[in-house]
Write an enzyme that holds these catalytic residues in place. Structure first.
Site, PDB file in Angstrom:
ATOM      1  N   LYS A   1       0.851  -1.213   0.000  1.00 53.61           N
ATOM      2  CA  LYS A   1       0.000   0.000   0.000  1.00 53.61           C
ATOM      3  C   LYS A   1       0.874   1.245   0.000  1.00 53.61           C
ATOM      4  O   LYS A   1       2.039   1.204   0.400  1.00 53.61           O
ATOM      5  CB  LYS A   1      -0.943   0.020   1.212  1.00 53.61           C
ATOM      6  CG  LYS A   1      -0.263   0.081   2.591  1.00 53.61           C
ATOM      7  CD  LYS A   1       0.155   1.459   3.060  1.00 53.61           C
ATOM      8  CE  LYS A   1       0.900   1.407   4.393  1.00 53.61           C
ATOM      9  NZ  LYS A   1       1.733   2.564   4.681  1.00 53.61           N
TER      10      LYS A   1
ATOM     11  N   ASP B   1      -1.975  -1.286  10.699  1.00 49.79           N
ATOM     12  CA  ASP B   1      -2.394  -1.120   9.300  1.00 49.79           C
ATOM     13  C   ASP B   1      -2.786  -2.430   8.628  1.00 49.79           C
ATOM     14  O   ASP B   1      -2.961  -2.474   7.418  1.00 49.79           O
ATOM     15  CB  ASP B   1      -1.341  -0.344   8.482  1.00 49.79           C
ATOM     16  CG  ASP B   1       0.042  -0.940   8.600  1.00 49.79           C
ATOM     17  OD1 ASP B   1       0.165  -2.035   9.170  1.00 49.79           O
ATOM     18  OD2 ASP B   1       0.988  -0.305   8.111  1.00 49.79           O
TER      19      ASP B   1
HETATM   20  O1  C5P Z   1       0.684  -1.019  15.226  1.00 47.25           O
HETATM   21  P1  C5P Z   1       2.074  -1.224  14.741  1.00 47.25           P
HETATM   22  O2  C5P Z   1       2.734  -2.419  15.375  1.00 47.25           O
HETATM   23  O3  C5P Z   1       2.165  -1.286  13.265  1.00 47.25           O
HETATM   24  O4  C5P Z   1       2.876   0.062  15.188  1.00 47.25           O
HETATM   25  C1  C5P Z   1       4.294   0.080  15.223  1.00 47.25           C
HETATM   26  C2  C5P Z   1       4.757   1.284  16.026  1.00 47.25           C
HETATM   27  O5  C5P Z   1       4.462   2.481  15.316  1.00 47.25           O
HETATM   28  C3  C5P Z   1       4.078   1.436  17.359  1.00 47.25           C
HETATM   29  O6  C5P Z   1       4.736   0.714  18.347  1.00 47.25           O
HETATM   30  C4  C5P Z   1       4.172   2.953  17.594  1.00 47.25           C
HETATM   31  O7  C5P Z   1       5.464   3.284  18.042  1.00 47.25           O
HETATM   32  C5  C5P Z   1       4.055   3.510  16.184  1.00 47.25           C
HETATM   33  N1  C5P Z   1       2.666   3.917  15.850  1.00 47.25           N
HETATM   34  C6  C5P Z   1       2.101   5.043  16.443  1.00 47.25           C
HETATM   35  N2  C5P Z   1       0.834   5.408  16.111  1.00 47.25           N
HETATM   36  C7  C5P Z   1       0.124   4.709  15.214  1.00 47.25           C
HETATM   37  C8  C5P Z   1       0.664   3.564  14.597  1.00 47.25           C
HETATM   38  C9  C5P Z   1       1.951   3.196  14.935  1.00 47.25           C
HETATM   39  O8  C5P Z   1       2.746   5.707  17.256  1.00 47.25           O
HETATM   40  N3  C5P Z   1      -1.114   5.108  14.908  1.00 47.25           N
END
Ligand code: C5P
Length: 292
Positions: A7, A136
């Protein structure tokens, strides 16, 4: 064989920092034709309940942190199903690149296991489970485009009236998502996404190009100077617009048509400063979900 598309984000605004450490987002995501391929087979007799993953890629080894194996364990724990699976991943999407390569593999795994193990779960249920693995991943249950809010996991499907041609440039150094979010400055007045949603609905590439926006760009540029350099080179070639995708480090040029994309790709390929950057043409996915 299951296809797992990457994406890009056409718009990403950070609305605030949440008490759980995540950031509140509003983002417009579109699936692209560049994809990983996964092959799923029932487990070998005598090895019930085990998941085996092999990866065709030099830099990626299938450790327990791999999102595909996490997705298998998630399905097993949610359903109590004790069947196993053998998975082969042909990795083509650049990693730590802002293209959600790991997330799309996880989404493809949930959908494939639902079929392979005859679990009969709905797409919505799988999408809801998937948010436990990453912010995501739910988007990939709403292809080809979605307006994503919350930490990115609340997805409203968006219609794509036409495909768009793109040139992608993935620098050799990726960006750490947590590090990029850590450096982001939350705006006092967030940019509104209504105008770009309207431009997308109208299929107006010029307006879309002018309205591209990613709040994470400034933070990623500090961590990865290649992002700024590559964006600058794209800007000079005058596509409809250019932007970093997600938390980087991939940047893309939104092109008016295929001929423009080819011209831009050819010029970028001749630039010695981009010799180690992965450069390729792609297109947004069409209405039909690409997973067969
Ligand atoms: O949810 P995911 O594991 O993909 O997120 C990875 C990191 O990205 C999280 O630990 C956080 O530090 C950051 N993040 C964030 N806000 C979001 C998505 C991700 O701060 N909405």
């Amino acid at each position: 064989m299951v296809r797992a598309p990457a994406k890009i984000n056409l718009f990403l605004e950070v609305l605030g920092k949440r008490p759980d450490g995540y950031h509140e987002l509003a983002t417009l995501m579109v699936a692209i034709r560049h994809q990983d391929m996964l092959c799923f087979k029932e487990d070998a007799p005598g090895q019930p309940g085990t998941a085996q993953l092999s990866i065709h890629h030099a830099d990626l080894s299938p450790g327990p942190d791999n999102l595909i194996l996490k997705a298998v364990r998630l399905v097993q724990s949610k359903t109590g199903c004790d069947r196993g699976v053998t998975i082969r991943l042909n990795k083509r999407i650049p990693m730590a690149a802002g293209l959600a390569g790991g997330s799309t593999d996880a989404a493809a795994t949930l959908q494939a296991l639902n079929r392979l193990w005859n679990l009969g779960r709905s797409n919505d249920e799988l999408a809801q489970w998937s948010s436990e693995l990453g912010s995501d991943i739910p988007f990939f249950f709403h292809l080809p485009a979605g307006w994503c809010t919350g930490r990115g996991e609340i997805v409203e499907s968006v219609r794509l009236p036409r495909p768009f041609d793109l040139v992608l440039a993935a620098p050799p150094v990726g960006c750490s998502t947590p590090a990029v979010y850590k450096g982001v400055v939350v705006p006092e007045k967030p940019t509104d996404g209504d105008a770009i949603r309207k431009a997308l609905a109208d299929g107006d590439v010029e307006r879309l190009g002018r309205l591209l926006h990613n709040r994470l760009e400034a933070s990623a540029m500090k961590l990865c100077p290649a992002v700024a350099m590559t964006l600058d080179k794209m800007r000079r070639l005058k596509p409809a617009g250019q932007l970093m995708s997600g938390s980087g480090s991939t940047v893309f040029a939104l092109c008016r048509d295929r001929a423009e994309a080819e011209r831009i790709l050819t010029t970028l390929r001749q630039d010695p400063e981009l010799a180690t950057t992965k450069l390729f043409l792609t297109r947004t996915c069409s209405e039909q979900a690409p997973t067969p």
